[in-house]
Design a protein around this motif. Structure first.
Motif, PDB file in Angstrom:
ATOM      1  N   LEU A  30       0.816  -1.215   0.000  1.00 12.75           N
ATOM      2  CA  LEU A  30       0.000   0.000   0.000  1.00 12.75           C
ATOM      3  C   LEU A  30       0.847   1.260   0.000  1.00 12.75           C
ATOM      4  CD1 LEU A  30      -2.977  -0.556   2.409  1.00 12.75           C
ATOM      5  CD2 LEU A  30      -3.078   0.206   0.047  1.00 12.75           C
ATOM      6  N   GLN A  31       2.044   1.151   0.586  1.00  9.29           N
ATOM      7  CA  GLN A  31       2.899   2.334   0.680  1.00  9.29           C
ATOM      8  C   GLN A  31       3.732   2.552  -0.578  1.00  9.29           C
ATOM      9  OE1 GLN A  31       4.896   1.460   4.314  1.00  9.29           O
ATOM     10  NE2 GLN A  31       3.507   2.668   5.569  1.00  9.29           N
ATOM     11  N   GLN A  32       3.717   1.560  -1.473  1.00 15.10           N
ATOM     12  CA  GLN A  32       4.499   1.674  -2.696  1.00 15.10           C
ATOM     13  C   GLN A  32       3.694   2.421  -3.762  1.00 15.10           C
ATOM     14  OE1 GLN A  32       7.672   0.349  -2.607  1.00 15.10           O
ATOM     15  NE2 GLN A  32       7.031   0.138  -0.488  1.00 15.10           N
ATOM     16  N   PRO A  33       4.411   2.907  -4.806  1.00 16.43           N
ATOM     17  CA  PRO A  33       3.662   3.463  -5.937  1.00 16.43           C
ATOM     18  C   PRO A  33       2.702   2.399  -6.486  1.00 16.43           C
ATOM     19  CG  PRO A  33       6.045   3.734  -6.239  1.00 16.43           C
ATOM     20  CD  PRO A  33       5.858   2.949  -4.994  1.00 16.43           C
ATOM     21  N   ARG A  34       1.535   2.837  -6.967  1.00 16.04           N
ATOM     22  CA  ARG A  34       0.495   1.904  -7.434  1.00 16.04           C
ATOM     23  C   ARG A  34       1.005   0.884  -8.458  1.00 16.04           C
ATOM     24  NH1 ARG A  34      -4.227   3.040  -4.107  1.00 16.04           N
ATOM     25  NH2 ARG A  34      -2.598   3.281  -2.598  1.00 16.04           N
ATOM     26  N   GLU A  35       1.989   1.288  -9.314  1.00 15.51           N
ATOM     27  CA  GLU A  35       2.463   0.366 -10.360  1.00 15.51           C
ATOM     28  C   GLU A  35       3.005  -0.927  -9.777  1.00 15.51           C
ATOM     29  OE1 GLU A  35       2.909   3.859  -9.975  1.00 15.51           O
ATOM     30  OE2 GLU A  35       5.005   3.704 -10.595  1.00 15.51           O
ATOM     31  N   THR A  39       2.279  -4.413 -11.363  1.00 14.83           N
ATOM     32  CA  THR A  39       3.344  -5.239 -11.932  1.00 14.83           C
ATOM     33  C   THR A  39       3.301  -6.651 -11.351  1.00 14.83           C
ATOM     34  OG1 THR A  39       4.635  -3.210 -11.782  1.00 14.83           O
ATOM     35  CG2 THR A  39       5.795  -5.173 -12.505  1.00 14.83           C
ATOM     36  N   LEU A  40       3.130  -6.717 -10.021  1.00 13.00           N
ATOM     37  CA  LEU A  40       3.080  -8.022  -9.372  1.00 13.00           C
ATOM     38  C   LEU A  40       1.874  -8.806  -9.871  1.00 13.00           C
ATOM     39  CD1 LEU A  40       4.114 -10.051  -7.342  1.00 13.00           C
ATOM     40  CD2 LEU A  40       3.120  -8.706  -5.499  1.00 13.00           C
TER      41      LEU A  40
ATOM     42  N   ALA B  46      -7.399  -4.901  -7.026  1.00 17.18           N
ATOM     43  CA  ALA B  46      -8.507  -4.286  -6.292  1.00 17.18           C
ATOM     44  C   ALA B  46      -7.982  -3.363  -5.197  1.00 17.18           C
ATOM     45  CB  ALA B  46      -9.398  -5.372  -5.677  1.00 17.18           C
ATOM     46  N   VAL B  47      -6.966  -3.816  -4.457  1.00 19.57           N
ATOM     47  CA  VAL B  47      -6.408  -2.969  -3.402  1.00 19.57           C
ATOM     48  C   VAL B  47      -5.785  -1.719  -4.023  1.00 19.57           C
ATOM     49  CG1 VAL B  47      -4.555  -2.806  -1.695  1.00 19.57           C
ATOM     50  CG2 VAL B  47      -6.083  -4.765  -1.678  1.00 19.57           C
ATOM     51  N   GLY B  48      -5.031  -1.919  -5.108  1.00 16.48           N
ATOM     52  CA  GLY B  48      -4.385  -0.789  -5.771  1.00 16.48           C
ATOM     53  C   GLY B  48      -5.391   0.259  -6.230  1.00 16.48           C
ATOM     54  N   GLU B  49      -6.542  -0.216  -6.706  1.00 16.21           N
ATOM     55  CA  GLU B  49      -7.530   0.725  -7.244  1.00 16.21           C
ATOM     56  C   GLU B  49      -8.424   1.342  -6.178  1.00 16.21           C
ATOM     57  OE1 GLU B  49      -9.641  -1.559 -10.101  1.00 16.21           O
ATOM     58  OE2 GLU B  49      -8.132  -1.290 -11.683  1.00 16.21           O
ATOM     59  N   ARG B  50      -8.774   0.527  -5.160  1.00 15.51           N
ATOM     60  CA  ARG B  50      -9.835   0.967  -4.267  1.00 15.51           C
ATOM     61  C   ARG B  50      -9.388   1.501  -2.915  1.00 15.51           C
ATOM     62  NH1 ARG B  50     -13.172  -3.867  -5.880  1.00 15.51           N
ATOM     63  NH2 ARG B  50     -13.141  -4.559  -3.723  1.00 15.51           N
ATOM     64  N   VAL B  51      -8.190   1.109  -2.463  1.00 16.76           N
ATOM     65  CA  VAL B  51      -7.807   1.470  -1.100  1.00 16.76           C
ATOM     66  C   VAL B  51      -6.931   2.726  -1.085  1.00 16.76           C
ATOM     67  CG1 VAL B  51      -6.651   0.668   0.989  1.00 16.76           C
ATOM     68  CG2 VAL B  51      -7.988  -0.937  -0.383  1.00 16.76           C
TER      69      VAL B  51
END
Lengths: 196, 196
Positions: A30-35, A39-40, B46-51
């Motif tokens: 969560l603390q990382q850039p969204r990419e 990527t993962l 989902a976490v990347g987009e929503r949280v």
């Protein structure tokens, strides 16, 4: 269930990852850039879609037949049997083996319901039927199950006549100190001592 | 680079996950039904987009303002400052705290270039400006950086007059044995001994 809880639940299903570690990993992501998460996620999907066991040795490969099995420079007379791709990776990294492999995909473990049918013994037999193999190196782990698997394979191969069957040597780790080696290993190292 | 190597590389970037663990995780996933990898990938997306951080306390939330900040039954006079969402989760699980939170998103660590600007001190000040808070509990970790962060916040809050500022008690873990407690903790437990 929230997206975060779903992710933590999925991470916690990985081997060696408990709920706390899963939480820590999720919060880290969560603390990382969204990419990073994208990527993962893409890497997971790519592996799921593209990687399958090699039709000849069973190691994960993006081709029907893997690099090693297709490489004409590999010695077809030497066949090394490992439990998992990780074991194969260790041998490859050492650079000491130039033969081919069979990746069993596990070890015999009757308590977990893993019998010979769950392993890639069919691939091993097909490879032997081709008639090029002169020596089979049983490189299963030195654990109870690994030894049982080696014994099983040894008996299976005994019926095939002239072929040489060997096992990786067991003993002190090179560069390791005697002080930190367990009793069973020392006993084996002593029994199997090498004449100078 | 192969799909498998890409996945191993991505996993190895997670905290506490070395190359070997990443390899083990990837091989484990390969042995699972394909849906497992898809589910994990979808959870990540989902976490990347929503949280996102809650606009009031900073904890990860799928809403602009999280459940806890929106809950009118929480005591608005008590504010607990934690470093990470994991600390908040521990306090919530205890059920012993019914106030609100600020999640700083880290701790002061000059050596890593983390100063006050990198923390959510703005959220803390905005919450205090609303005038409802009567006590701030500094629940940063009991580490060197956690203590430094608490001291910094204490000085910051000193300018605000009547507000009570407290710190989580330090001492023996409840149910823990004296034998296994480190010297610094024992010293603190002794100094801060509670009269019976």
């Amino acid at each position: 269930m929230s997206a975060l809880e779903t992710l933590i639940g999925e991470l916690a299903r990985l081997p060696g990852v408990g709920r706390k570690t899963a939480q820590r990993l999720a919060y880290h992501l969560l603390q990382q850039p969204r990419e990073r998460m994208t990527t993962l996620a893409e890497a997971l999907v790519a592996v799921g879609e593209r990687v399958h066991p090699c039709a000849e040795c069973g190691q994960p490969s993006e081709e029907t037949v893997c690099d090693i099995c297709r490489d004409p420079r590999r010695d077809a007379s030497l066949l090394c049997v490992v439990e998992e791709p990780s074991g194969m990776a260790v041998l490859e990294r050492s650079g000491a083996f130039r033969g081919r492999y069979i990746v069993l995909g596990g070890r015999l473990s009757p308590l977990d319901g893993i019998g010979p049918d769950a392993l890639r013994i069919g691939l091993l037999q097909r490879r032997l039927d081709q008639g090029e193999v002169q020596e089979v190196i049983l490189a299963t782990n030195s654990s109870l199950e690994g030894e049982a698997t080696a014994t099983y394979l040894q008996q299976l191969l005994a019926g095939r006549g002239q072929m040489k069957v060997s096992r990786l040597a067991r003993g002190l780790p090179v560069g390791g100190e005697l002080e930190y080696v367990d009793g069973v290993t020392v006993t084996h190292a002593l029994t199997a001592r090498e004449a100078l």
